[in-house]
Design a protein around this motif. Structure first.
Motif, PDB file in Angstrom:
ATOM      1  N   GLY A   1      40.338  46.575  55.386  1.00  0.00           N
ATOM      2  CA  GLY A   1      40.310  46.333  53.968  1.00  0.00           C
ATOM      3  C   GLY A   1      38.964  46.192  53.397  1.00  0.00           C
ATOM      4  O   GLY A   1      39.441  45.566  52.100  1.00  0.00           O
TER       5      GLY A   1
ATOM      6  N   SER B   1      39.094  49.838  46.131  1.00  0.00           N
ATOM      7  CA  SER B   1      39.666  48.560  47.020  1.00  0.00           C
ATOM      8  C   SER B   1      41.179  49.169  47.624  1.00  0.00           C
ATOM      9  O   SER B   1      41.521  48.590  48.206  1.00  0.00           O
ATOM     10  CB  SER B   1      39.834  47.375  46.391  1.00  0.00           C
ATOM     11  OG  SER B   1      38.749  46.558  46.637  1.00  0.00           O
ATOM     12  N   TRP B   2      41.501  50.145  46.711  1.00  0.00           N
ATOM     13  CA  TRP B   2      42.918  50.536  46.912  1.00  0.00           C
ATOM     14  C   TRP B   2      43.018  51.399  47.847  1.00  0.00           C
ATOM     15  O   TRP B   2      43.388  52.686  47.206  1.00  0.00           O
ATOM     16  CB  TRP B   2      43.757  50.731  45.297  1.00  0.00           C
ATOM     17  CG  TRP B   2      43.609  49.525  44.284  1.00  0.00           C
ATOM     18  CD1 TRP B   2      43.457  48.361  44.741  1.00  0.00           C
ATOM     19  CD2 TRP B   2      44.215  49.594  43.224  1.00  0.00           C
ATOM     20  NE1 TRP B   2      43.479  47.731  43.695  1.00  0.00           N
ATOM     21  CE2 TRP B   2      44.005  48.389  42.453  1.00  0.00           C
ATOM     22  CE3 TRP B   2      44.890  50.588  42.291  1.00  0.00           C
ATOM     23  CZ2 TRP B   2      44.552  47.830  41.401  1.00  0.00           C
ATOM     24  CZ3 TRP B   2      45.271  50.278  41.076  1.00  0.00           C
ATOM     25  CH2 TRP B   2      45.131  48.832  40.554  1.00  0.00           C
TER      26      TRP B   2
ATOM     27  N   VAL C   1      29.362  46.608  42.623  1.00  0.00           N
ATOM     28  CA  VAL C   1      30.070  45.963  41.342  1.00  0.00           C
ATOM     29  C   VAL C   1      29.622  46.931  40.029  1.00  0.00           C
ATOM     30  O   VAL C   1      30.427  47.444  39.154  1.00  0.00           O
ATOM     31  CB  VAL C   1      29.671  44.494  41.334  1.00  0.00           C
ATOM     32  CG1 VAL C   1      30.255  44.164  39.797  1.00  0.00           C
ATOM     33  CG2 VAL C   1      30.401  43.775  42.212  1.00  0.00           C
TER      34      VAL C   1
ATOM     35  N   HIS D   1      35.052  42.343  50.832  1.00  0.00           N
ATOM     36  CA  HIS D   1      36.570  42.496  50.334  1.00  0.00           C
ATOM     37  C   HIS D   1      36.673  41.884  48.931  1.00  0.00           C
ATOM     38  O   HIS D   1      36.375  40.780  48.590  1.00  0.00           O
ATOM     39  CB  HIS D   1      37.563  41.585  51.260  1.00  0.00           C
ATOM     40  CG  HIS D   1      37.224  42.151  52.894  1.00  0.00           C
ATOM     41  ND1 HIS D   1      38.079  42.708  53.525  1.00  0.00           N
ATOM     42  CD2 HIS D   1      36.282  41.553  53.639  1.00  0.00           C
ATOM     43  CE1 HIS D   1      37.609  42.925  54.588  1.00  0.00           C
ATOM     44  NE2 HIS D   1      36.589  42.116  54.770  1.00  0.00           N
ATOM     45  N   ALA D   2      37.257  42.948  48.230  1.00  0.00           N
ATOM     46  CA  ALA D   2      37.447  42.563  46.697  1.00  0.00           C
ATOM     47  C   ALA D   2      38.642  41.709  46.704  1.00  0.00           C
ATOM     48  O   ALA D   2      39.726  42.007  47.289  1.00  0.00           O
ATOM     49  CB  ALA D   2      37.395  43.882  45.852  1.00  0.00           C
ATOM     50  N   VAL D   3      38.801  40.607  45.918  1.00  0.00           N
ATOM     51  CA  VAL D   3      39.859  39.756  45.616  1.00  0.00           C
ATOM     52  C   VAL D   3      40.619  40.579  44.570  1.00  0.00           C
ATOM     53  O   VAL D   3      41.741  40.433  44.420  1.00  0.00           O
ATOM     54  CB  VAL D   3      39.584  38.416  45.459  1.00  0.00           C
ATOM     55  CG1 VAL D   3      40.847  37.505  45.097  1.00  0.00           C
ATOM     56  CG2 VAL D   3      38.829  37.780  46.756  1.00  0.00           C
ATOM     57  N   GLY D   4      40.173  41.021  43.500  1.00  0.00           N
ATOM     58  CA  GLY D   4      40.679  41.603  42.303  1.00  0.00           C
ATOM     59  C   GLY D   4      40.509  40.748  41.048  1.00  0.00           C
ATOM     60  O   GLY D   4      41.074  41.232  40.109  1.00  0.00           O
ATOM     61  N   ASP D   5      39.890  39.731  41.402  1.00  0.00           N
ATOM     62  CA  ASP D   5      39.716  38.612  40.114  1.00  0.00           C
ATOM     63  C   ASP D   5      38.375  38.677  39.900  1.00  0.00           C
ATOM     64  O   ASP D   5      37.842  37.641  39.144  1.00  0.00           O
ATOM     65  CB  ASP D   5      40.202  37.415  40.181  1.00  0.00           C
ATOM     66  CG  ASP D   5      39.702  36.543  41.457  1.00  0.00           C
ATOM     67  OD1 ASP D   5      38.962  37.431  42.332  1.00  0.00           O
ATOM     68  OD2 ASP D   5      40.083  35.592  42.028  1.00  0.00           O
ATOM     69  N   GLY D   6      37.186  39.405  40.248  1.00  0.00           N
ATOM     70  CA  GLY D   6      35.902  39.598  39.984  1.00  0.00           C
ATOM     71  C   GLY D   6      35.321  38.641  41.032  1.00  0.00           C
ATOM     72  O   GLY D   6      34.073  38.380  41.136  1.00  0.00           O
ATOM     73  N   THR D   7      35.757  38.214  42.134  1.00  0.00           N
ATOM     74  CA  THR D   7      35.254  37.653  43.339  1.00  0.00           C
ATOM     75  C   THR D   7      35.368  38.302  44.674  1.00  0.00           C
ATOM     76  O   THR D   7      36.192  39.480  44.581  1.00  0.00           O
ATOM     77  CB  THR D   7      35.877  36.158  43.718  1.00  0.00           C
ATOM     78  OG1 THR D   7      37.251  36.421  43.918  1.00  0.00           O
ATOM     79  CG2 THR D   7      35.855  35.260  42.314  1.00  0.00           C
ATOM     80  N   PHE D   8      34.516  38.452  45.517  1.00  0.00           N
ATOM     81  CA  PHE D   8      34.471  39.160  46.757  1.00  0.00           C
ATOM     82  C   PHE D   8      34.285  38.178  47.869  1.00  0.00           C
ATOM     83  O   PHE D   8      33.420  37.339  47.990  1.00  0.00           O
ATOM     84  CB  PHE D   8      33.105  40.032  46.534  1.00  0.00           C
ATOM     85  CG  PHE D   8      33.524  41.097  45.575  1.00  0.00           C
ATOM     86  CD1 PHE D   8      33.885  42.396  45.955  1.00  0.00           C
ATOM     87  CD2 PHE D   8      33.205  40.758  44.088  1.00  0.00           C
ATOM     88  CE1 PHE D   8      34.216  43.422  44.870  1.00  0.00           C
ATOM     89  CE2 PHE D   8      33.356  41.731  43.181  1.00  0.00           C
ATOM     90  CZ  PHE D   8      33.812  43.037  43.524  1.00  0.00           C
ATOM     91  N   ILE D   9      34.821  38.605  48.824  1.00  0.00           N
ATOM     92  CA  ILE D   9      34.716  37.577  50.125  1.00  0.00           C
ATOM     93  C   ILE D   9      34.182  38.431  51.218  1.00  0.00           C
ATOM     94  O   ILE D   9      34.339  39.839  51.365  1.00  0.00           O
ATOM     95  CB  ILE D   9      36.390  37.293  50.696  1.00  0.00           C
ATOM     96  CG1 ILE D   9      36.900  36.368  49.865  1.00  0.00           C
ATOM     97  CG2 ILE D   9      36.261  36.849  52.036  1.00  0.00           C
ATOM     98  CD1 ILE D   9      38.395  36.148  50.051  1.00  0.00           C
ATOM     99  N   VAL D  10      33.461  38.035  52.177  1.00  0.00           N
ATOM    100  CA  VAL D  10      32.487  38.495  53.071  1.00  0.00           C
ATOM    101  C   VAL D  10      32.869  38.357  54.365  1.00  0.00           C
ATOM    102  O   VAL D  10      33.648  37.336  54.608  1.00  0.00           O
ATOM    103  CB  VAL D  10      31.105  37.886  52.899  1.00  0.00           C
ATOM    104  CG1 VAL D  10      30.178  38.599  54.163  1.00  0.00           C
ATOM    105  CG2 VAL D  10      30.375  38.174  51.646  1.00  0.00           C
TER     106      VAL D  10
END
Lengths: 180, 180
Positions: free
Chosen positions: B16, B35-36, B80, B152-161
């Motif tokens: 993902g 991301s989709w 981004v 990984h994009a969360v979709g709220d402007g944050t990203f997880i590694v």
């Protein structure tokens, strides 16, 4: 389990976690482990790829309802276990010690032990591609849960856990949908 | 950039990650951040959700080709940045200092700086859902690259590694496709 605004539900799926999908066939509930999911819009629209090879598919197609439940890292062996046995001969709620909670909008159950749950209706099935199109109709998030890190299946039998989080909200402000 | 077996290409998308998708419209190349995405099968079959709101969509539809490039954590601001400007008025390869490498099977370019690239053909567009169905026809992985953690994009402007990796190959052996 607290109500989550449907406008935020896509943020549970967008990072690409492995999820559990529950169904109810009128008699029994079942759970499948799925990684093949996609966000399709900001209004809680999702796709899954699944088909007749999956025991849950018949219930999904007949009931046109399911719940997407989001497990966390402490549930890794449950997630793998659910993905490697079949509802054909196994009550997975019982086998894995999971608690089925009634949904408000659909007959498929929520999973109490998960971080979040999204009640969904099947709005379409693109049969030539085995794509099931879903619309979220209610969402829940367990704010009290301490473990929030999601699992990502690689597909080769390994799983990656959420690590650090980076904030780029300022850069992305113009692109973010309202209500997120 | 080393050749990667097509039977392994789905393992790049299944966890993902946010990806970059390149297109070529006959004159210019462009890049979009997406991301989709969804895996649709073990044979390098993928779906994207995109549509006319995206400048790349016209080229994707006309050429019926693209490249899915997989960026890593050190490319966060590039990812981004690409997602917050438009190919309408920007040469994104130039603006973000990226190197376009020619693909072998498609006219869309690979991105040299990415960890992996998958050349894809568009096999179908499910217009009522804005789903683009892709088949990978060649894949590459930069084994020499040190940074391999995906975003990984969360979709709220944050990203997880990507964080830790767990191995459940033994438990999953019966479920894994050959060639992974």
């Amino acid at each position: 389990m607290h109500k989550l605004a449907l406008s935020k539900a896509f943020t549970l799926i967008e990072p690409g976690p492995v999820v559990l999908v529950t169904t109810h066939d009128g008699t029994k509930s079942n759970i499948m482990t799925i990684s093949w999911t996609m966000v399709m819009g900001f209004g809680a629209e999702f796709a899954l790829t699944t088909g007749a090879w999956n025991h849950s598919y018949a219930a999904l197609r007949a009931s046109r309802e399911c719940v997407i439940a989001i497990p966390t890292i402490d549930m890794l062996d449950t997630v793998v276990g659910i993905g490697t046995c079949s509802g054909r001969d196994t009550d997975k709620f019982q086998k894995f010690g999971l608690t089925a909670l009634p949904g408000k909008e659909v007959g498929a159950p929520l999973i109490k032990e998960c971080l979040a749950n999204i009640e969904c209706r099947v709005t379409d099935i693109v049969t030539r591609h085995n794509i099931v199109v879903l619309e979220g109709v209610a969402a829940y998030y367990d704010r009290a849960r301490r473990e929030k890190r999601l699992l990502h299946a690689v597909g080769d039998g390994t799983f990656i856990v959420d690590g650090r989080k980076f904030d780029r909200r300022k850069m992305m402000r113009a692109k973010l949908p309202p209500g997120v």
